[in-house]
Design a protein around this motif. Structure first.
Motif, short mmCIF file in Angstrom:
data_model
loop_
_atom_site.label_atom_id
_atom_site.label_comp_id
_atom_site.label_asym_id
_atom_site.label_seq_id
_atom_site.Cartn_x
_atom_site.Cartn_y
_atom_site.Cartn_z
N GLN A 2 0.83 -1.19 0.00
CA GLN A 2 0.00 0.00 0.00
C GLN A 2 0.86 1.25 0.00
N ARG A 4 0.82 5.04 1.32
CA ARG A 4 0.12 5.90 2.26
C ARG A 4 0.41 7.35 1.92
N ALA A 8 -3.55 14.43 0.58
CA ALA A 8 -4.30 14.07 -0.61
C ALA A 8 -4.72 15.32 -1.35
N ARG A 13 -6.44 9.08 -6.72
CA ARG A 13 -5.49 8.70 -5.67
C ARG A 13 -5.00 7.29 -5.91
N THR A 15 -3.48 4.19 -4.25
CA THR A 15 -3.42 3.70 -2.87
C THR A 15 -2.62 2.42 -2.73
N ASP A 25 -8.19 4.78 -6.95
CA ASP A 25 -9.59 5.05 -6.62
C ASP A 25 -10.41 3.77 -6.53
N GLY A 105 1.39 11.11 -5.75
CA GLY A 105 0.70 11.46 -4.50
C GLY A 105 1.31 12.67 -3.82
#
Length: 122
Positions: A2, A4, A8, A13, A15, A25, A105
């Motif tokens: 993942q 992080r 945001a 996004r 993830t 998303d 990100g």
């Protein structure tokens, strides 16, 4: 694995990574084109065949620059592509696709007007 996000920004996004691609998303995409407003699955050409036509949806939003995730390893995009984008006033930042996903990100968290082309991880 993942990702992080620290902050945001608006828009798509990323993830995590899954099945040789990206979790964006809530969907898994093997390859993707990202703009500040949209994420789209992409039938990505091989890196050496990448050209401005393949990136037209990104060029259309007039980003500061385009992050090019070159796949599992860092490689240079075609010189002709970099030159064409530069002539259009758009910079190019190339890195492996995992690094590009993380950079997306961070830069969107700063509200930077960028786009990304992420080639598959496998």
């Amino acid at each position: 694995m993942q990702v992080r996000p620290d902050a945001a920004g608006p828009g798509p996004r990323i993830t995590g990574f899954a099945d040789g691609g990206f979790r964006i998303d809530g969907r898994v995409m093997t390859a993707a084109l990202l703009t500040p407003q949209n994420a789209a699955a992409w039938d990505a050409p091989a890196l050496d065949a990448l050209d401005a036509v393949a990136l037209a949806p990104l060029v259309a939003v007039r980003p500061e620059f385009i992050l090019i995730g070159t796949g599992a390893v860092m490689a240079r995009p075609p010189r002709a592509l970099v030159d064409a984008l530069d002539a259009d006033g758009i910079g190019v930042e190339a890195m492996d696709s995992r690094a590009a996903a993380r950079a997306w990100g961070i830069l969107r968290g700063e509200d930077r007007w960028i786009a990304a082309a992420l080639l598959p991880l496998a």
